[in-house]
Motif scaffolding. Structure first.
Motif, mmCIF file in Angstrom:
data_model
loop_
_atom_site.group_PDB
_atom_site.id
_atom_site.type_symbol
_atom_site.label_atom_id
_atom_site.label_comp_id
_atom_site.label_asym_id
_atom_site.label_seq_id
_atom_site.Cartn_x
_atom_site.Cartn_y
_atom_site.Cartn_z
ATOM 1 N N PHE A 1 1.737 13.026 2.586
ATOM 2 C CA PHE A 1 1.638 11.648 2.098
ATOM 3 C C PHE A 1 0.399 10.953 2.670
ATOM 4 C CE2 PHE A 1 3.289 10.391 6.162
ATOM 5 C CZ PHE A 1 2.927 9.068 6.325
ATOM 6 N N HIS A 2 -0.131 9.980 1.922
ATOM 7 C CA HIS A 2 -1.345 9.272 2.346
ATOM 8 C C HIS A 2 -1.079 7.844 2.802
ATOM 9 C CE1 HIS A 2 -3.002 12.538 -0.161
ATOM 10 N NE2 HIS A 2 -3.927 12.544 0.780
ATOM 11 N N SER A 3 -0.221 7.113 2.055
ATOM 12 C CA SER A 3 -0.026 5.707 2.404
ATOM 13 C C SER A 3 1.330 5.190 1.937
ATOM 14 C CB SER A 3 -1.134 4.844 1.800
ATOM 15 O OG SER A 3 -1.036 4.849 0.395
ATOM 16 N N ILE A 4 1.731 4.103 2.593
ATOM 17 C CA ILE A 4 2.942 3.369 2.234
ATOM 18 C C ILE A 4 2.484 1.973 1.855
ATOM 19 C CG2 ILE A 4 5.128 2.460 3.096
ATOM 20 C CD1 ILE A 4 4.787 4.852 5.247
ATOM 21 N N SER A 5 2.866 1.509 0.685
ATOM 22 C CA SER A 5 2.495 0.168 0.231
ATOM 23 C C SER A 5 3.756 -0.649 0.017
ATOM 24 C CB SER A 5 1.709 0.230 -1.078
ATOM 25 O OG SER A 5 0.534 0.980 -0.908
ATOM 26 N N ILE A 6 3.725 -1.880 0.488
ATOM 27 C CA ILE A 6 4.839 -2.802 0.281
ATOM 28 C C ILE A 6 4.312 -3.946 -0.568
ATOM 29 C CG2 ILE A 6 6.520 -4.353 1.362
ATOM 30 C CD1 ILE A 6 5.170 -1.701 3.537
ATOM 31 N N TYR A 7 4.873 -4.093 -1.762
ATOM 32 C CA TYR A 7 4.475 -5.155 -2.682
ATOM 33 C C TYR A 7 5.514 -6.260 -2.637
ATOM 34 C CZ TYR A 7 1.094 -1.986 -4.788
ATOM 35 O OH TYR A 7 0.028 -1.133 -4.995
ATOM 36 N N HIS B 1 7.219 -9.678 7.530
ATOM 37 C CA HIS B 1 7.641 -9.113 8.813
ATOM 38 C C HIS B 1 8.280 -7.751 8.533
ATOM 39 C CE1 HIS B 1 10.106 -9.704 12.762
ATOM 40 N NE2 HIS B 1 9.136 -8.835 12.895
ATOM 41 N N LEU B 2 7.651 -6.706 9.057
ATOM 42 C CA LEU B 2 8.077 -5.329 8.806
ATOM 43 C C LEU B 2 8.322 -4.590 10.110
ATOM 44 C CD1 LEU B 2 5.287 -4.306 6.293
ATOM 45 C CD2 LEU B 2 7.630 -4.898 5.711
ATOM 46 N N ARG B 3 9.143 -3.565 10.008
ATOM 47 C CA ARG B 3 9.279 -2.581 11.084
ATOM 48 C C ARG B 3 9.206 -1.227 10.387
ATOM 49 N NH1 ARG B 3 13.473 -4.592 13.859
ATOM 50 N NH2 ARG B 3 14.991 -3.535 12.566
ATOM 51 N N VAL B 4 8.222 -0.406 10.757
ATOM 52 C CA VAL B 4 7.998 0.886 10.102
ATOM 53 C C VAL B 4 7.851 1.952 11.174
ATOM 54 C CG1 VAL B 4 6.458 2.184 8.578
ATOM 55 C CG2 VAL B 4 6.797 -0.255 8.191
ATOM 56 N N GLU B 5 8.581 3.058 11.015
ATOM 57 C CA GLU B 5 8.416 4.173 11.935
ATOM 58 C C GLU B 5 8.639 5.494 11.206
ATOM 59 O OE1 GLU B 5 11.351 4.176 15.168
ATOM 60 O OE2 GLU B 5 12.593 2.877 13.940
ATOM 61 N N ILE C 1 -0.127 0.542 4.452
ATOM 62 C CA ILE C 1 -0.114 1.202 5.757
ATOM 63 C C ILE C 1 -0.469 2.665 5.516
ATOM 64 C CG2 ILE C 1 1.289 1.817 7.753
ATOM 65 C CD1 ILE C 1 3.078 -0.635 6.944
ATOM 66 N N THR C 2 -1.587 3.100 6.075
ATOM 67 C CA THR C 2 -2.034 4.473 5.859
ATOM 68 C C THR C 2 -1.393 5.419 6.868
ATOM 69 O OG1 THR C 2 -3.924 4.303 7.336
ATOM 70 C CG2 THR C 2 -4.277 3.650 5.018
ATOM 71 N N ARG C 3 -1.475 6.676 6.552
ATOM 72 C CA ARG C 3 -0.973 7.725 7.450
ATOM 73 C C ARG C 3 -1.657 7.628 8.818
ATOM 74 N NH1 ARG C 3 0.570 13.264 5.679
ATOM 75 N NH2 ARG C 3 0.804 14.424 7.596
ATOM 76 N N ASP C 4 -2.981 7.352 8.813
ATOM 77 C CA ASP C 4 -3.732 7.234 10.064
ATOM 78 C C ASP C 4 -3.252 6.037 10.890
ATOM 79 O OD1 ASP C 4 -5.221 9.467 9.375
ATOM 80 O OD2 ASP C 4 -6.891 8.288 8.563
ATOM 81 N N MET C 5 -2.934 4.917 10.226
ATOM 82 C CA MET C 5 -2.431 3.746 10.936
ATOM 83 C C MET C 5 -1.099 4.071 11.613
ATOM 84 S SD MET C 5 -3.420 0.923 8.047
ATOM 85 C CE MET C 5 -2.750 -0.530 8.815
ATOM 86 N N LEU C 6 -0.249 4.815 10.926
ATOM 87 C CA LEU C 6 1.032 5.207 11.518
ATOM 88 C C LEU C 6 0.827 6.155 12.701
ATOM 89 C CD1 LEU C 6 3.209 5.675 8.330
ATOM 90 C CD2 LEU C 6 3.513 3.943 10.098
ATOM 91 N N ALA C 7 -0.170 7.035 12.604
ATOM 92 C CA ALA C 7 -0.462 7.966 13.702
ATOM 93 C C ALA C 7 -0.921 7.213 14.949
ATOM 94 C CB ALA C 7 -1.514 8.980 13.271
ATOM 95 N N GLU C 8 -1.569 6.049 14.766
ATOM 96 C CA GLU C 8 -2.016 5.232 15.901
ATOM 97 C C GLU C 8 -0.847 4.541 16.604
ATOM 98 O OE1 GLU C 8 -4.964 2.481 14.483
ATOM 99 O OE2 GLU C 8 -6.223 4.091 13.703
#
Length: 121
Positions: free
Chosen positions: A43-49, A99-103, A67-74
């Motif tokens: 997967f490359h990215s998660i988008s919330i509309y 306001h999000l919580r993503v893991e 939110i990109t895969r790289d952002m999540l890796a950080e």
């Protein structure tokens, strides 16, 4: 009327995976919804509309967060906080944040996304 009927759509690589409930007649919706879905290994990215439901015409896009895969890796322990919405249409001005919580849970071959869509303003 000065209010919206907002809901959110979560997309993984442009495929809609989740749709929250609509919160009627508000500019400060509270969802408090948590979802857990399987992630494809590449997967490359998660988008919330953030959308505005409209009974008489097509629903309007209020804004989005990507939110990109790289952002999540950080953020190996996940990300939690307020994120400013960005425009989908360059001619539209966007104000607001969500306001999000993503893991990401699990190992690289078997990853799951836990996404909490909490509130917006």
């Amino acid at each position: 009327t000065g209010s919206s009927d907002p809901y959110c759509i979560v997309k993984i690589d442009d495929e809609a995976i989740i749709r929250t409930a609509t919160v009627w007649k508000t500019l400060s919706p509270f969802w408090g919804e948590e979802y857990e879905v399987q992630l494809q290994p590449g997967f490359h990215s998660i988008s919330i509309y953030v959308m505005d439901e409209d009974a008489l015409s097509r629903d309007d896009v209020i804004g989005k967060v990507c939110i990109t895969r790289d952002m999540l890796a950080e953020h190996p322990k996940g990300f939690s906080g307020w994120v400013s919405l960005s425009e989908v249409d360059p001619d539209e001005e966007v104000q607001g944040e969500i306001h999000l919580r993503v893991e990401v849970l699990g190992s690289p071959g078997s990853q799951r996304l836990r996404c909490s869509v909490l509130e917006a303003r």
